[in-house]
Scaffold this active site. Sequence first.
Site, PDB file in Angstrom:
ATOM      1  CE  LYS A  44     -20.168 -25.263 -56.244  1.00 41.49           C
ATOM      2  NZ  LYS A  44     -20.359 -26.502 -55.474  1.00 41.49           N
TER       3      LYS A  44
ATOM      4  CE  LYS B 119     -20.268 -28.944 -58.465  1.00 43.33           C
ATOM      5  NZ  LYS B 119     -20.634 -30.108 -57.642  1.00 43.33           N
TER       6      LYS B 119
END
Length: 394
Positions: A315, A268
Amino acid sequence: MLSVFGSPSNIPAMKFEQKSYVGPKLRINPFPSTQVACQLQKIDPAIIWPVHDPEVTIVSPKSVEHVIDPPLLLSRRARRNRKSPTQRAAFQETNISPANLIYPLFVHEGEVDIPIRAMPGRYMLGWRHGLLEEVARARDVGVNSIKLYPKVPDSLKSPTGEEAFNDNGLVPRTVRLLKDRYPDLVIYTDVNFDEYSSSGHGGIVSENGVILNDETIHQLRKQAVSQARAGADVVCTSEMLDGRVGAVRAALDVENFQHVSIMSYSVKYTSSLYGRFRKVGMDKKTYQINPANSREALMEAREDENEGADILVVKPALPSLDIIRLLKDQTLLPIGACQVSGEYSMIKAAGLLNMIDEEKVMMESLICLRRAGADLILTYFALQAATILCGENK
């Protein structure tokens, strides 16, 4: 002598040697002497930049004779496999179906669906009615996996986020409602602290502004168990805190939720592409990954796999195609890609301004994620994309 751009040229006239070449040859009638001396054979006048000088006139040739040379002696012509739609479909290496898509949905305590200004076409759905209607629409086109993102009232937020594991909170109530209506619906829930924290951060913040890792994980464990108790199929450890996957796995197993999967947001990045509608006072660089780093991303993913993650997520999605491919080559676990709000909004905005063909760019973005190695794609385009896919199949 005039140049083809209409200004005097000091370049002396040159004689060009005629050489044989492969492809059609053009024999062009000579231009009248009063016209521009654009006499270089083999130059198609159509490719010359338009000339606006009124004193300059370029006349297209009136007759063209094609001379066909013998074809190239090529052992391989890749275009042979592209010459018809049927062949192109047969040889397509990457495919996508609604089963690959997870539909992220925002829910809130109210009854009215509230538009999200930063995301055209997206709404904060009322948990009783709007949510159920949207899930029904998604199921109609084959999308049977959703992920819930709650909008928790500010009055319920606190520095230690106790509302995150309230069994009667917004997420557990919503999960129970959905499971009662659609028992086979696959529900992903977010094991995340920031929506329940008064600071907006993904962890408990100490007095000197430090995110407390272990203290926060203690709360995340209880949150995951509460969601599993409500009926969640997959809990998503989306905060980049050390040891969270192992701690959540242990907590679920102790409570006899061995069947509940963990989808870990292993990579992330602290990206500028998401979170426009979430304002925080401090950045998240101490617990999310620097977008410049790839080895660190692989290290995080390997650690999560060792701690018991069932699915690894990257992500944001499109800026991280290289990372998706690296993970795909190094693990046997399924890979998820999270196409975030900024990616969605850019395509939507450009489409609304007629700068791109929104549907084609949307579908291309999703197929590229699949090509890179994503098995699952969390995307706000899930309903729209699945509708197109269903139409193509019909």
